[in-house]
Design an enzyme around this catalytic site. Structure first.
Site, PDB file in Angstrom:
ATOM      1  N   GLU A 165     -44.383  12.183  11.470  1.00 22.88           N
ATOM      2  CA  GLU A 165     -44.877  13.689  11.569  1.00 22.88           C
ATOM      3  C   GLU A 165     -46.523  13.480  11.882  1.00 22.88           C
ATOM      4  O   GLU A 165     -46.808  14.199  12.722  1.00 22.88           O
ATOM      5  CB  GLU A 165     -44.822  14.250  10.271  1.00 22.88           C
ATOM      6  CG  GLU A 165     -43.537  14.730   9.867  1.00 22.88           C
ATOM      7  CD  GLU A 165     -43.112  15.851  10.871  1.00 22.88           C
ATOM      8  OE1 GLU A 165     -43.555  16.255  11.591  1.00 22.88           O
ATOM      9  OE2 GLU A 165     -41.743  16.244  10.549  1.00 22.88           O
TER      10      GLU A 165
ATOM     11  N   ARG B 156     -47.870  15.253  15.327  1.00 29.64           N
ATOM     12  CA  ARG B 156     -48.558  16.061  15.291  1.00 29.64           C
ATOM     13  C   ARG B 156     -50.334  15.683  15.354  1.00 29.64           C
ATOM     14  O   ARG B 156     -51.065  16.397  16.049  1.00 29.64           O
ATOM     15  CB  ARG B 156     -48.653  16.882  13.827  1.00 29.64           C
ATOM     16  CG  ARG B 156     -47.319  17.356  13.775  1.00 29.64           C
ATOM     17  CD  ARG B 156     -47.321  18.326  12.153  1.00 29.64           C
ATOM     18  NE  ARG B 156     -46.003  18.349  11.870  1.00 29.64           N
ATOM     19  CZ  ARG B 156     -45.414  19.552  11.234  1.00 29.64           C
ATOM     20  NH1 ARG B 156     -46.177  20.522  10.956  1.00 29.64           N
ATOM     21  NH2 ARG B 156     -44.166  19.526  10.900  1.00 29.64           N
TER      22      ARG B 156
ATOM     23  N   ASP C  23     -32.665  14.371  17.488  1.00 28.25           N
ATOM     24  CA  ASP C  23     -33.379  15.312  18.590  1.00 28.25           C
ATOM     25  C   ASP C  23     -34.325  14.342  19.575  1.00 28.25           C
ATOM     26  O   ASP C  23     -34.006  14.224  20.968  1.00 28.25           O
ATOM     27  CB  ASP C  23     -33.905  16.595  17.979  1.00 28.25           C
ATOM     28  CG  ASP C  23     -34.698  16.530  16.848  1.00 28.25           C
ATOM     29  OD1 ASP C  23     -34.846  15.416  16.443  1.00 28.25           O
ATOM     30  OD2 ASP C  23     -35.111  17.455  16.548  1.00 28.25           O
TER      31      ASP C  23
ATOM     32  N   GLU D  30     -38.065  25.734  19.562  1.00 31.11           N
ATOM     33  CA  GLU D  30     -37.365  25.008  20.523  1.00 31.11           C
ATOM     34  C   GLU D  30     -36.948  25.900  21.739  1.00 31.11           C
ATOM     35  O   GLU D  30     -36.785  25.466  23.057  1.00 31.11           O
ATOM     36  CB  GLU D  30     -36.282  24.123  19.816  1.00 31.11           C
ATOM     37  CG  GLU D  30     -36.830  22.908  19.443  1.00 31.11           C
ATOM     38  CD  GLU D  30     -37.759  23.116  17.909  1.00 31.11           C
ATOM     39  OE1 GLU D  30     -37.558  24.038  17.418  1.00 31.11           O
ATOM     40  OE2 GLU D  30     -38.064  21.900  17.307  1.00 31.11           O
TER      41      GLU D  30
HETATM   42  C1  DMJ Z   1     -41.739  20.152  15.431  1.00 32.50           C
HETATM   43  O1  DMJ Z   1     -42.727  19.260  14.472  1.00 32.50           O
HETATM   44  C2  DMJ Z   1     -41.366  19.009  16.535  1.00 32.50           C
HETATM   45  O2  DMJ Z   1     -40.904  19.950  17.706  1.00 32.50           O
HETATM   46  C3  DMJ Z   1     -40.205  18.203  16.237  1.00 32.50           C
HETATM   47  O3  DMJ Z   1     -39.671  17.400  17.252  1.00 32.50           O
HETATM   48  C4  DMJ Z   1     -39.142  18.991  15.519  1.00 32.50           C
HETATM   49  N1  DMJ Z   1     -39.502  19.947  14.700  1.00 32.50           N
HETATM   50  C5  DMJ Z   1     -40.509  20.819  14.564  1.00 32.50           C
HETATM   51  C6  DMJ Z   1     -40.423  22.100  15.307  1.00 32.50           C
HETATM   52  O4  DMJ Z   1     -39.363  22.680  14.918  1.00 32.50           O
END
Ligand code: DMJ
Length: 485
Positions: free
Chosen positions: A149, A153, A276, A392
């Site tokens: 994270e 981020r 994902d 998304e």
């Molecule tokens: C975000 O932090 C990123 O896109 C991550 O890859 C998946 N989840 C969240 C948004 O839903």
């Protein structure tokens, strides 16, 4: 430079379509929206209602007006953060207070939101925010942070904001953060621990998933390219390669893996949360770095994903869950997090699957008025009932619009905007929903709402030069990485 030009593009009257053009546009749009509904087959009225029953002022808005309105909503949410959570990681939009992820704030929302401000042409706001970050953010903290994270981020946000502003303080902070995260890779396999202490370099937690192991290469690879320090690229590349090596005989990965033993802890394969961005980064690293290994890994992975996870059901085209070793289907869930995949498919050139999957995801959104976290796509029933302000499905509409120029994707964007403002807007910002049926709000506004959700929505309605896709690759938190070599 495009960043400076953007406000004039937004306000330029030449960009506002004439009334006659607007009428024609609406007619085209409604028929396209209806044809979208028709292709989604058994999703019935939900799709038609969702595509047509939006506020009249949104239905008639031009693209430039829509971009402007999204920018206003960004300002609204940012103002709420500044008023009630300034200096902290996240705003709590209902209690009008704040939440920090760890014992010390890492200024997550300002760092995550900064490049959106720049792309929207909010230059004064961005300059003040940069100064604040440079003066107040220190990574020399005795806290265990989540490597994944913080990489997507914070590191991603610092790098893209550095590239957009040229502010070297941001690059220095990114380099400092990157060095503090590196001990996470000191495992016997080279795959990263889940947590790393930013001050001591101590690590913990061996059970992780493919997304957390395999979605670090865009950020660390950029850091290598911008600092000349090869160690960043090498560590992230080894991690993703070790993960790929452990794919099953039929080419799939599972949902859980132990980074010390290298053994899978959960054999269920899918494209959703926890896996994902592993797939997303195989493709994107091959594009951004021209990395042939990543390209090979993407090619063989997508073949297996399409063979075993894709599911043409009476309700539409979906991707579900299968056992990674046998390929046998184990579940029929699809959700908000899976909805990044049309965008990734589109970026790979597979517009056919991308379009069909986005139609299905759109049906999921319109059936409930806004998107649930997860549904059973065979029954079209809710499996997990929150809406976490996720980006998304909007990200995918953005890619599909850019690659097809089909205006129905901008019409989808109007539906997303309409639902967001109707159900998630508060007097001070935006709030996630705990129940998409009852539309009950909860006290959360994740930083990705400003980093991703509103950015992709804004870009969906903006001219191409707002963000040149041929020269930028987005990390999984929507931070654009610009190829400079
Ligand atoms: C975000 O932090 C990123 O896109 C991550 O890859 C998946 N989840 C969240 C948004 O839903």
């Amino acid at each position: 430079m495009f960043v400076e030009n953007l406000p004039s593009l937004i306000y330029n009257p030449a960009m506002i379509a004439s009334k006659a053009a607007r009428r024609t546009n609406i007619a085209i749009v409604l028929s396209l929206a209806l044809s979208h509904a028709a292709t989604a087959q058994t999703v019935k009225a939900g799709n038609v209602r969702g595509a047509t029953d939006i506020s009249p002022d949104i239905a008639s808005a031009t693209d430039a007006e829509m971009a402007f309105r999204v920018r206003q909503e960004f300002q609204h949410a940012w103002d709420g953060y500044k008023q009630y959570a300034w200096g902290h990681d996240q705003l709590k939009p209902l209690s009008k207070s704040y939440r920090d992820w760890y014992a010390r704030s890492l200024l997550m929302t300002p760092v995550d939101a900064l490049d959106t401000m720049m792309l929207m042409g909010m230059n004064d706001e961005a300059a003040k925010t940069r100064d604040y970050i440079a003066a107040n953010l220190s990574f020399n903290q005795d806290i265990y942070v989540k490597n994944f994270e913080i990489t997507i981020r914070m590191l991603g946000g610092l790098l893209s904001s550095y590239q957009l502003s040229g502010d070297k303080r941001l690059l220095a902070m990114a380099d400092d953060l990157g060095a503090r995260l590196l001990p996470a890779f000191n495992s016997s396999t080279g795959m990263p621990y889940v947590y790393v202490n930013l001050k001591t370099g101590a690590v913990r937690d061996e059970r992780t998933n493919p997304a957390e192991v395999g979605s670090l290469l865009i950020e660390l690879g950029m850091l290598t390219n911008l600092t000349g320090k090869t160690v960043y690229y090498e560590k992230a590349k080894r991690a993703v390669s070790e993960l790929y090596k452990r794919r099953s005989r039929i080419g799939l990965v599972g949902s859980g893996i132990n980074i010390s033993t290298g053994q899978w802890t959960d054999p269920v394969s899918h494209i959703g949360g926890g896996i994902d961005s592993y797939y997303e980064y195989l493709l994107k690293a091959s594009l951004l770095f021209d990395d042939k290994d990543c390209q090979r890994m993407w090619n063989s992975s997508i073949d297996a994903v399409n063979k075993y996870l894709a599911d043409q059901a009476p309700t539409g085209f979906w991707y579900g869950q299968a056992n990674m070793n046998t390929g046998d289907r184990v579940d029929n869930y699809f959700g908000a997090l899976d909805a990044f995949f049309p965008g990734t498919l589109a970026l790979s050139g597979d517009l056919d699957r991308a379009g069909k999957l986005e139609d299905s995801a759109f049906a999921m959104w319109t059936k409930f008025g806004i998107e649930p976290e997860q549904i059973n796509y065979k029954k079209m029933t809710i499996a997990s009932n929150g809406y976490e302000l996720r980006p998304e499905i909007i990200e995918s509409a953005f890619y599909l619009y850019r690659f097809t120029r089909d205006p129905s994707y901008r019409e989808m964007g109007k539906v997303f905007f309409d639902s967001l403002t109707k159900y998630c807007r508060t007097d001070v910002a935006y709030a996630a929903l705990s129940d998409v049926k009852k539309k009950t709000k909860k006290d959360e506004m994740e930083s990705y709402f400003l980093a991703e959700t509103l950015k992709y929505l804004y870009l969906l309605f903006s001219p191409d030069n707002a963000l040149d896709l041929s020269r930028n690759v987005f990390n999984t938190e929507a931070h654009p990485m610009h190829r400079t070599w």
